[in-house]
Enzyme design. Structure first.
Site, PDB file in Angstrom:
ATOM      1  N   SER A  72      93.562  35.730 -43.342  1.00 33.61           N
ATOM      2  CA  SER A  72      93.058  34.379 -43.058  1.00 33.61           C
ATOM      3  C   SER A  72      93.018  33.609 -44.369  1.00 33.61           C
ATOM      4  O   SER A  72      92.974  34.219 -45.455  1.00 33.61           O
ATOM      5  CB  SER A  72      91.642  34.481 -42.487  1.00 33.61           C
ATOM      6  OG  SER A  72      91.021  33.210 -42.426  1.00 33.61           O
ATOM      7  N   TYR A  97      82.895  37.868 -42.256  1.00 38.38           N
ATOM      8  CA  TYR A  97      84.288  37.542 -41.909  1.00 38.38           C
ATOM      9  C   TYR A  97      85.111  37.344 -43.179  1.00 38.38           C
ATOM     10  O   TYR A  97      86.212  37.902 -43.320  1.00 38.38           O
ATOM     11  CB  TYR A  97      84.328  36.284 -41.040  1.00 38.38           C
ATOM     12  CG  TYR A  97      85.720  35.933 -40.548  1.00 38.38           C
ATOM     13  CD1 TYR A  97      86.298  36.625 -39.484  1.00 38.38           C
ATOM     14  CD2 TYR A  97      86.462  34.924 -41.157  1.00 38.38           C
ATOM     15  CE1 TYR A  97      87.580  36.315 -39.039  1.00 38.38           C
ATOM     16  CE2 TYR A  97      87.746  34.609 -40.715  1.00 38.38           C
ATOM     17  CZ  TYR A  97      88.295  35.302 -39.651  1.00 38.38           C
ATOM     18  OH  TYR A  97      89.561  35.005 -39.217  1.00 38.38           O
TER      19      TYR A  97
HETATM   20  N1  NAD Z   1      92.515  31.302 -34.804  1.00 36.18           N
HETATM   21  C1  NAD Z   1      92.327  31.024 -36.082  1.00 36.18           C
HETATM   22  O1  NAD Z   1      92.037  29.887 -36.448  1.00 36.18           O
HETATM   23  C2  NAD Z   1      92.510  32.113 -37.110  1.00 36.18           C
HETATM   24  C3  NAD Z   1      92.593  31.720 -38.463  1.00 36.18           C
HETATM   25  C4  NAD Z   1      92.772  32.702 -39.417  1.00 36.18           C
HETATM   26  C5  NAD Z   1      92.901  34.033 -39.044  1.00 36.18           C
HETATM   27  N2  NAD Z   1      92.812  34.374 -37.714  1.00 36.18           N
HETATM   28  C6  NAD Z   1      92.955  35.796 -37.362  1.00 36.18           C
HETATM   29  O2  NAD Z   1      93.923  35.910 -36.339  1.00 36.18           O
HETATM   30  C7  NAD Z   1      93.704  37.151 -35.649  1.00 36.18           C
HETATM   31  C8  NAD Z   1      93.839  36.917 -34.157  1.00 36.18           C
HETATM   32  O3  NAD Z   1      92.735  36.150 -33.711  1.00 36.18           O
HETATM   33  P1  NAD Z   1      92.875  34.900 -32.722  1.00 36.18           P
HETATM   34  O4  NAD Z   1      92.499  33.700 -33.488  1.00 36.18           O
HETATM   35  O5  NAD Z   1      94.150  34.930 -32.007  1.00 36.18           O
HETATM   36  O6  NAD Z   1      91.641  35.174 -31.730  1.00 36.18           O
HETATM   37  P2  NAD Z   1      91.638  35.650 -30.198  1.00 36.18           P
HETATM   38  O7  NAD Z   1      90.213  35.983 -29.901  1.00 36.18           O
HETATM   39  O8  NAD Z   1      92.320  34.647 -29.352  1.00 36.18           O
HETATM   40  O9  NAD Z   1      92.532  36.968 -30.235  1.00 36.18           O
HETATM   41  C9  NAD Z   1      92.065  38.176 -30.813  1.00 36.18           C
HETATM   42  C10 NAD Z   1      92.563  39.330 -29.951  1.00 36.18           C
HETATM   43  O10 NAD Z   1      92.065  40.553 -30.525  1.00 36.18           O
HETATM   44  C11 NAD Z   1      91.515  41.344 -29.480  1.00 36.18           C
HETATM   45  N3  NAD Z   1      90.505  42.243 -30.014  1.00 36.18           N
HETATM   46  C12 NAD Z   1      89.251  41.940 -30.422  1.00 36.18           C
HETATM   47  N4  NAD Z   1      88.605  43.051 -30.809  1.00 36.18           N
HETATM   48  C13 NAD Z   1      89.466  44.082 -30.648  1.00 36.18           C
HETATM   49  C14 NAD Z   1      89.380  45.479 -30.862  1.00 36.18           C
HETATM   50  N5  NAD Z   1      88.255  46.050 -31.315  1.00 36.18           N
HETATM   51  N6  NAD Z   1      90.470  46.252 -30.593  1.00 36.18           N
HETATM   52  C15 NAD Z   1      91.607  45.686 -30.103  1.00 36.18           C
HETATM   53  N7  NAD Z   1      91.740  44.365 -29.846  1.00 36.18           N
HETATM   54  C16 NAD Z   1      90.685  43.569 -30.129  1.00 36.18           C
HETATM   55  C17 NAD Z   1      90.956  40.344 -28.492  1.00 36.18           C
HETATM   56  O11 NAD Z   1      90.753  40.890 -27.196  1.00 36.18           O
HETATM   57  C18 NAD Z   1      92.006  39.247 -28.530  1.00 36.18           C
HETATM   58  O12 NAD Z   1      93.023  39.471 -27.593  1.00 36.18           O
HETATM   59  C19 NAD Z   1      92.346  37.648 -36.101  1.00 36.18           C
HETATM   60  O13 NAD Z   1      92.518  38.688 -37.048  1.00 36.18           O
HETATM   61  C20 NAD Z   1      91.726  36.424 -36.748  1.00 36.18           C
HETATM   62  O14 NAD Z   1      90.761  36.764 -37.691  1.00 36.18           O
HETATM   63  C21 NAD Z   1      92.617  33.445 -36.753  1.00 36.18           C
END
Ligand code: NAD
Length: 277
Positions: A143, A156
């Site tokens: 991130s 986080y």
């Molecule tokens: N969306 C943003 O703005 C953003 C920005 C920077 C980084 N990220 C990173 O992107 C990645 C994906 O997140 P996202 O934004 O798509 O959120 P999201 O909640 O839409 O997707 C996350 C997915 O991970 C799954 N998950 C959660 N805990 C889990 C576990 N213990 N085991 C297996 N699966 C699990 C969830 O069910 C979900 O499908 C994360 O690592 C997040 O930190 C997101």
């Protein structure tokens, strides 16, 4: 790594948000997909969506924080697909908002368990198989928060800094042994997803009460919501990540508006080093 049809991609957290967008983009390019996710219903819907687009996809319901479970899935993925070319450690959760001094031990265990140990479990279970093939690419979704520490999201931010750090360690290790496997740490700003509803996947034993006084928390939440208001569409983001993989980028930076913050942080460290010299 050049992405080609018939390669196999493992994507953790592939049932929604960034993981599903990456699965769609890779599936559209003809790669076969192995999705791991803890949310069974979303995983089933994602599988139907991907197969409906003509993608070859399989899914495993699995908690990435559970090392033994990830190991079992890796064996089944190997049996089903024979190989893994691309490992995307994407599953992640956002913890409680608030200052570090109010933070909660259960929240730390959950956030570090999924965001850090989950990535390490993916590496431990899938990378030895990729090494035997002598080729491939590892993508760890960190991130912007891993490069520029965010206030009021201490667990986080620490977890994402750890993902950047362990990605760098892994890249050095693979280079030293001469393995043909590259590593990319993805450091996005805000992307359309369900990260704001991460609590839906918090295990019962790690439920954590927010200890921040309500009026202070309301101010922090308002600032956080404002920061999260402008989101990059997940399909646009996914295309940038695929381009970064194909360019073997060590850091995939998808949000140009965040680059000044990253440069300012690096300049501060550079200044300190210059003064200390
Ligand atoms: N969306 C943003 O703005 C953003 C920005 C920077 C980084 N990220 C990173 O992107 C990645 C994906 O997140 P996202 O934004 O798509 O959120 P999201 O909640 O839409 O997707 C996350 C997915 O991970 C799954 N998950 C959660 N805990 C889990 C576990 N213990 N085991 C297996 N699966 C699990 C969830 O069910 C979900 O499908 C994360 O690592 C997040 O930190 C997101």
């Amino acid at each position: 790594m050049k992405l080609e049809p018939k390669q196999v991609a493992v994507i953790t957290g592939g049932a929604s948000g960034i993981g599903l967008a990456l699965a769609r983009a890779l599936g559209d390019r003809g790669l076969s997909l192995a999705l791991l996710d803890v949310e069974a219903a979303a995983l089933e819907a994602a599988l139907a969506d991907l197969r409906g687009r003509g993608c070859a996809a399989e899914a495993w319901c699995c908690d990435v924080a559970d090392a033994a479970a990830v190991q079992r899935v890796a064996t089944e993925v190997q049996q089903r697909f024979m190989t893994v070319d691309l490992l995307i450690n994407n599953a992640g959760v956002g913890g409680l908002l608030g200052p570090l001094w109010d933070s909660n031990p259960q929240d730390w265990r959950w956030v570090l368990g999924v965001n850090v140990e989950g990535v390490v479990n993916g590496i431990r279970s899938f990378l030895p198989r990729m090494l035997r093939h002598g080729r491939g690419h590892v993508v760890n979704v960190a991130s912007l928060a891993g490069l520029v520490a965010p206030p009021f999201m201490g667990a986080y931010g620490a977890s994402k800094a750890a993902v950047v750090g362990l990605s760098e360690s892994l890249a050095h290790e693979l280079a030293i042994i001469g393995a043909g496997i590259r590593v990319s740490a993805v450091c996005p700003g805000v992307v359309e997803s369900r990260i704001g509803e991460s609590h839906r996947n918090r295990p019962a034993e790690l439920q954590a009460e927010n200890r921040t006084p309500p009026e202070q928390l309301a101010r922090i939440r308002a600032a956080f919501d404002a920061m999260m208001a402008v989101k990059m569409p997940a399909d646009v983001f996914a295309r940038k990540v695929l381009a970064g993989i194909e360019a073997d980028e060590a850091y995939i930076l998808t949000h140009p508006e965040t680059h000044p913050q990253i440069a300012a942080r690096l300049a501060l460290i550079g200044q300190a080093a210059a003064q200390a010299a």
